[in-house]
Write a protein that holds these residues in place. Sequence first.
Motif, mmCIF file in Angstrom:
data_model
loop_
_atom_site.group_PDB
_atom_site.id
_atom_site.type_symbol
_atom_site.label_atom_id
_atom_site.label_comp_id
_atom_site.label_asym_id
_atom_site.label_seq_id
_atom_site.Cartn_x
_atom_site.Cartn_y
_atom_site.Cartn_z
ATOM 1 N N ALA A 221 -7.805 -8.572 -4.201
ATOM 2 C CA ALA A 221 -7.900 -9.836 -3.473
ATOM 3 C C ALA A 221 -6.990 -9.846 -2.249
ATOM 4 C CB ALA A 221 -7.556 -10.992 -4.405
ATOM 5 N N ASP A 222 -5.859 -9.182 -2.364
ATOM 6 C CA ASP A 222 -4.896 -9.140 -1.269
ATOM 7 C C ASP A 222 -5.271 -8.114 -0.200
ATOM 8 O OD1 ASP A 222 -2.572 -10.138 -0.064
ATOM 9 O OD2 ASP A 222 -1.380 -8.460 -0.838
ATOM 10 N N GLY A 223 -6.280 -7.286 -0.478
ATOM 11 C CA GLY A 223 -6.726 -6.289 0.491
ATOM 12 C C GLY A 223 -5.915 -5.024 0.509
ATOM 13 N N VAL A 224 -4.982 -4.866 -0.423
ATOM 14 C CA VAL A 224 -4.121 -3.685 -0.442
ATOM 15 C C VAL A 224 -4.922 -2.448 -0.836
ATOM 16 C CG1 VAL A 224 -2.088 -2.608 -1.493
ATOM 17 C CG2 VAL A 224 -2.082 -5.044 -0.920
ATOM 18 N N GLY B 290 0.819 -1.208 0.000
ATOM 19 C CA GLY B 290 0.000 0.000 0.000
ATOM 20 C C GLY B 290 0.849 1.251 0.000
ATOM 21 N N GLN B 291 1.928 1.237 0.773
ATOM 22 C CA GLN B 291 2.844 2.370 0.807
ATOM 23 C C GLN B 291 3.521 2.564 -0.546
ATOM 24 O OE1 GLN B 291 5.455 1.490 4.099
ATOM 25 N NE2 GLN B 291 3.731 1.300 5.541
ATOM 26 N N LYS B 292 3.871 1.447 -1.193
ATOM 27 C CA LYS B 292 4.499 1.536 -2.519
ATOM 28 C C LYS B 292 3.557 2.182 -3.532
ATOM 29 C CE LYS B 292 6.474 -1.359 -6.210
ATOM 30 N NZ LYS B 292 5.482 -0.964 -7.230
ATOM 31 N N LEU B 293 2.279 1.789 -3.488
ATOM 32 C CA LEU B 293 1.302 2.401 -4.394
ATOM 33 C C LEU B 293 1.149 3.892 -4.093
ATOM 34 C CD1 LEU B 293 -1.510 -0.302 -4.601
ATOM 35 C CD2 LEU B 293 -0.201 0.624 -6.522
ATOM 36 N N ALA B 294 1.112 4.226 -2.807
ATOM 37 C CA ALA B 294 0.993 5.641 -2.437
ATOM 38 C C ALA B 294 2.168 6.436 -2.974
ATOM 39 C CB ALA B 294 0.894 5.777 -0.924
ATOM 40 N N ARG B 295 3.369 5.879 -2.900
ATOM 41 C CA ARG B 295 4.539 6.596 -3.417
ATOM 42 C C ARG B 295 4.455 6.769 -4.929
ATOM 43 N NH1 ARG B 295 7.069 3.946 1.031
ATOM 44 N NH2 ARG B 295 7.504 2.050 -0.166
ATOM 45 N N GLU B 296 3.824 5.832 -5.614
ATOM 46 C CA GLU B 296 3.639 5.989 -7.058
ATOM 47 C C GLU B 296 2.697 7.153 -7.367
ATOM 48 O OE1 GLU B 296 3.117 2.420 -9.472
ATOM 49 O OE2 GLU B 296 3.656 1.216 -7.719
ATOM 50 N N PHE B 297 1.643 7.303 -6.587
ATOM 51 C CA PHE B 297 0.762 8.454 -6.777
ATOM 52 C C PHE B 297 1.492 9.760 -6.477
ATOM 53 C CE2 PHE B 297 -2.738 5.328 -6.181
ATOM 54 C CZ PHE B 297 -3.456 5.628 -7.330
#
Length: 400
Positions: free
Chosen positions: A388-391, A80-87
């Motif tokens: 599915a992973d809940g991320v 989730g943090q990795k996705l946030a950093r992409e945004f």
Amino acid sequence: MTLPLDGIRIADFTQMMQGPWATQKLADMGADVVKIERPGGEWERFLEAGGETLEGTSPFFLAMNRNKRSIELDLKRERGQKLAREFVADADVVVENFRPGVMERFGLDYETVSEQNPDIIYVSASGFGPDGPYVDRPGQDLLLQAMSGLARYTGRRDDPPTPVGTAVVDEHAASLIALHTTMALFHRERTDEGQRVDVNLFNAALDLQCQELTAVLNLEREFERSEEGIAQAWLDAPYGIYETADGYVAIAMAPLETVSDALDLEELAEYAAADAYERRDEIKRLLEAETRTRATDDLVEALLAVDVWVAPVNDFHDVAEDPQVKHNEMLIELEHPDGGTFTTTGSPVDYSKTPATVRTNPPAAGEHTRELLTELGYDETAYKELVADGVVGTLVENDE
């Protein structure tokens, strides 16, 4: 029509009022605001008004989240943090109002983000600022009304300290966030420099009271609330709320002689200007004895005719029917994310060339998950895996 903030992407990590109302103001002017929520949606979605919601969603949330896209991210998990950093890497602005230290734990603090995105405008909103003796204290509107003196000077002399009937500190802080975000963007336009902007509720509460603080801290006297409810502790009569035969009126600064003539109240004129503060409670009692005999509309008409600053005291139903409110088109109707419509406030400021617009209604939690992940380059398989992973929270009905 090109709006002033078209092309500006905002990664919005805020919740409740201080941040979301600010980012809505920016979204109304064209910014692409990506609302990054915890799984299930941010806290304000579920905040009841008098024990009720509007079709399952808080009316407070609906009032402050139009023109935004929503994605649910579990920031407690590394993916989730990795996705946030992409945004954040693709954003012009980050706005967050977690307690100090939380974004650092997520790897989303200003120092880390600015290494990846040097021209980022990073807006951090908090209760007391990023450091100092109160850094770990909870920051909330009522608490700041208390600590800033606002509650102490509101109400009648013998009443307990009285808070204002709205989240006025949050509201002012939100306006400060919107204002200073645009200032920082303007600075970046000129210099290509990003920067961190800190806004906090304590400073906002003090800023609200600039004139009162200046008076109290520089004049060699003490101020206290009046017995009869003069509306400010430092102003003369007749400033205050007066009961009428069928309601109430507010009377602001006005020469007592003028009010006396308008109401044929000779005794009022006997109070010299020098007595208007020291004898403000006597004046209030005398004037209110007269206003209680008159209908609100008649009283307002009589005082306006001699240029006394007066207005009726309305409730919100009166406000909705007020002809000036209708003329200004300040109340608008939007679609509820779960169907139907609701009434809320529109933009309070008019632009002759680039008026604020409502392009989308308040989003359902995670409504734009697939859309936003696609923009980051994630295909359908990756999207479903993250779900599915809940991320990224759960699928919503219109995102299947």
